[in-house]
Write a protein that holds these residues in place. Structure first.
Motif, PDB file in Angstrom:
ATOM      1  N   PHE A   1      23.034  56.154  59.042  1.00 44.53           N
ATOM      2  CA  PHE A   1      23.420  56.662  57.736  1.00 44.53           C
ATOM      3  C   PHE A   1      22.731  55.876  56.634  1.00 44.53           C
ATOM      4  O   PHE A   1      22.735  54.638  56.636  1.00 44.53           O
ATOM      5  CB  PHE A   1      24.935  56.563  57.530  1.00 44.53           C
TER       6      PHE A   1
ATOM      7  N   LEU B   1      30.256  53.336  47.998  1.00 50.41           N
ATOM      8  CA  LEU B   1      29.120  53.789  48.791  1.00 50.41           C
ATOM      9  C   LEU B   1      29.122  55.311  48.880  1.00 50.41           C
ATOM     10  O   LEU B   1      30.151  55.914  49.167  1.00 50.41           O
ATOM     11  CB  LEU B   1      29.181  53.209  50.198  1.00 50.41           C
TER      12      LEU B   1
ATOM     13  N   PHE C   1      27.279  58.224  51.029  1.00 46.78           N
ATOM     14  CA  PHE C   1      26.546  58.326  52.281  1.00 46.78           C
ATOM     15  C   PHE C   1      25.823  59.664  52.409  1.00 46.78           C
ATOM     16  O   PHE C   1      26.276  60.689  51.914  1.00 46.78           O
ATOM     17  CB  PHE C   1      27.503  58.192  53.473  1.00 46.78           C
ATOM     18  N   GLY C   2      24.705  59.614  53.142  1.00 45.76           N
ATOM     19  CA  GLY C   2      24.067  60.844  53.576  1.00 45.76           C
ATOM     20  C   GLY C   2      24.807  61.399  54.779  1.00 45.76           C
ATOM     21  O   GLY C   2      25.781  60.827  55.258  1.00 45.76           O
ATOM     22  N   GLN C   3      24.298  62.544  55.279  1.00 44.30           N
ATOM     23  CA  GLN C   3      24.965  63.214  56.385  1.00 44.30           C
ATOM     24  C   GLN C   3      24.670  62.569  57.732  1.00 44.30           C
ATOM     25  O   GLN C   3      25.334  62.881  58.725  1.00 44.30           O
ATOM     26  CB  GLN C   3      24.539  64.690  56.439  1.00 44.30           C
TER      27      GLN C   3
ATOM     28  N   TYR D   1      37.810  55.110  53.646  1.00 40.86           N
ATOM     29  CA  TYR D   1      36.837  56.180  53.810  1.00 40.86           C
ATOM     30  C   TYR D   1      37.300  57.107  54.923  1.00 40.86           C
ATOM     31  O   TYR D   1      37.984  56.687  55.850  1.00 40.86           O
ATOM     32  CB  TYR D   1      35.458  55.627  54.200  1.00 40.86           C
TER      33      TYR D   1
ATOM     34  N   GLY E   1      30.774  64.713  62.782  1.00 34.16           N
ATOM     35  CA  GLY E   1      29.356  64.934  62.556  1.00 34.16           C
ATOM     36  C   GLY E   1      28.905  64.769  61.120  1.00 34.16           C
ATOM     37  O   GLY E   1      27.810  65.213  60.754  1.00 34.16           O
ATOM     38  N   ARG E   2      29.696  64.126  60.296  1.00 33.79           N
ATOM     39  CA  ARG E   2      29.353  63.978  58.885  1.00 33.79           C
ATOM     40  C   ARG E   2      29.317  62.506  58.493  1.00 33.79           C
ATOM     41  O   ARG E   2      29.704  61.622  59.240  1.00 33.79           O
ATOM     42  CB  ARG E   2      30.394  64.708  58.028  1.00 33.79           C
ATOM     43  N   GLY E   3      28.886  62.293  57.265  1.00 36.69           N
ATOM     44  CA  GLY E   3      28.907  60.941  56.723  1.00 36.69           C
ATOM     45  C   GLY E   3      30.287  60.575  56.212  1.00 36.69           C
ATOM     46  O   GLY E   3      31.225  61.368  56.256  1.00 36.69           O
ATOM     47  N   LEU E   4      30.410  59.366  55.715  1.00 36.09           N
ATOM     48  CA  LEU E   4      31.692  58.886  55.221  1.00 36.09           C
ATOM     49  C   LEU E   4      31.904  59.316  53.776  1.00 36.09           C
ATOM     50  O   LEU E   4      30.971  59.340  52.974  1.00 36.09           O
ATOM     51  CB  LEU E   4      31.749  57.353  55.296  1.00 36.09           C
ATOM     52  N   GLN E   5      33.145  59.604  53.451  1.00 38.89           N
ATOM     53  CA  GLN E   5      33.518  59.968  52.094  1.00 38.89           C
ATOM     54  C   GLN E   5      34.585  59.006  51.609  1.00 38.89           C
ATOM     55  O   GLN E   5      35.598  58.794  52.291  1.00 38.89           O
ATOM     56  CB  GLN E   5      34.039  61.401  52.043  1.00 38.89           C
ATOM     57  N   LEU E   6      34.385  58.445  50.436  1.00 37.89           N
ATOM     58  CA  LEU E   6      35.346  57.514  49.860  1.00 37.89           C
ATOM     59  C   LEU E   6      36.595  58.265  49.404  1.00 37.89           C
ATOM     60  O   LEU E   6      36.508  59.252  48.683  1.00 37.89           O
ATOM     61  CB  LEU E   6      34.721  56.774  48.679  1.00 37.89           C
TER      62      LEU E   6
ATOM     63  N   TYR F   1      29.709  44.076  52.386  1.00 37.05           N
ATOM     64  CA  TYR F   1      30.523  45.281  52.563  1.00 37.05           C
ATOM     65  C   TYR F   1      30.772  45.393  54.049  1.00 37.05           C
ATOM     66  O   TYR F   1      29.848  45.624  54.820  1.00 37.05           O
ATOM     67  CB  TYR F   1      29.764  46.505  52.048  1.00 37.05           C
TER      68      TYR F   1
END
Lengths: 116, 110
Positions: free
Chosen positions: A91, A104, A106-108, B36, B41-46, B99
């Motif tokens: 990522f 942060l 993030f991309g996918q 988060y 299958g995705r990125g992290l979201q805050l 972090y």
């Protein structure tokens, strides 16, 4: 709003070869940090490398290096001499500071497979 | 050294049940703390962040809430879980440039 785009959902490379993962981002800020994180099957987030935007020199950590193009808002990760243990989700992330907190974005992600 | 503890590792809860995920940090004072979520299958979201005791900021509207009763404790809660709350939840802390993420909780709402 800041966005991070990783255009390669999956990549594969032969063991001992070199692979480059792409990342682009969008921001109007001039001072920020960029990161690459590795997420193996355990799902632990592991920091691979960090780049400060004010530094022109590309960051390097052993077999991992970045190509940071600030004007183009591009931040690619190069993995040299790929090893089986490098297989993971990778990522790209953009960090911004707001109200004292470091957030942060993030991309996918890109799933990297290493072929023996 | 600084460490972050997050539990439980996995959790299966019925729709409409309450939720409490806990995160604690050791070896540092006054850290910034974060929750988060990662969908499959995705990125992290805050979801939430906190810069001090009792100070909580929300990034996205949702069915969840967060609290920080002590300097190094961060709790994610829900009164009634929805199916859409399923996912992988990660706690993190930051001090200056560092972090660090916890090991995560896989939540399945059934």
């Amino acid at each position: 709003a800041q966005t991070v785009t990783q255009s390669q959902p999956e990549m594969s490379v032969q063991e001992a070869e070199t692979v480059t993962l792409s990342c682009t981002y969008d921001t109007s800020e001039s001072d920020y940090y960029l990161f690459w994180y590795k997420q193996p099957p355990s799902r632990q987030m592991i920091l691979v490398i960090r780049q400060e935007a004010y530094k022109q020199q590309n960051a390097t950590e052993n077999r991992f290096s970045v190509n940071f193009q600030k004007a183009a808002k591009s931040f690619s990760l190069k993995i040299s001499d790929s090893q089986l243990g490098d297989a993971a989700m990778y990522f790209c992330a953009y960090r911004r500071t707001i109200q004292g907190a470091q957030k942060l974005v993030f991309g996918q992600g890109t799933r990297l497979t290493i072929n023996p | 050294s600084q460490t972050i503890h997050q539990w439980p590792a996995t959790l299966v809860q019925p729709v409409g049940s309450p939720l409490s995920l806990e995160c604690t940090v050791e070896g540092t004072s006054n850290p910034n703390l974060y929750w988060y979520r990662q969908a499959a299958g995705r990125g992290l979201q805050l979801l939430f962040y906190s810069v001090g005791i009792g100070q909580i900021s929300s990034e996205v509207p949702q069915n969840l809430s967060a609290s920080r009763p002590q300097d190094r404790q961060f709790i994610l809660s829900s009164k009634k879980l929805l199916l859409s709350d399923s996912g992988f939840y990660l706690c993190a802390w930051s001090v200056f440039l560092g972090y660090t993420f916890g090991s995560g909780t896989r939540l399945t709402v059934v």
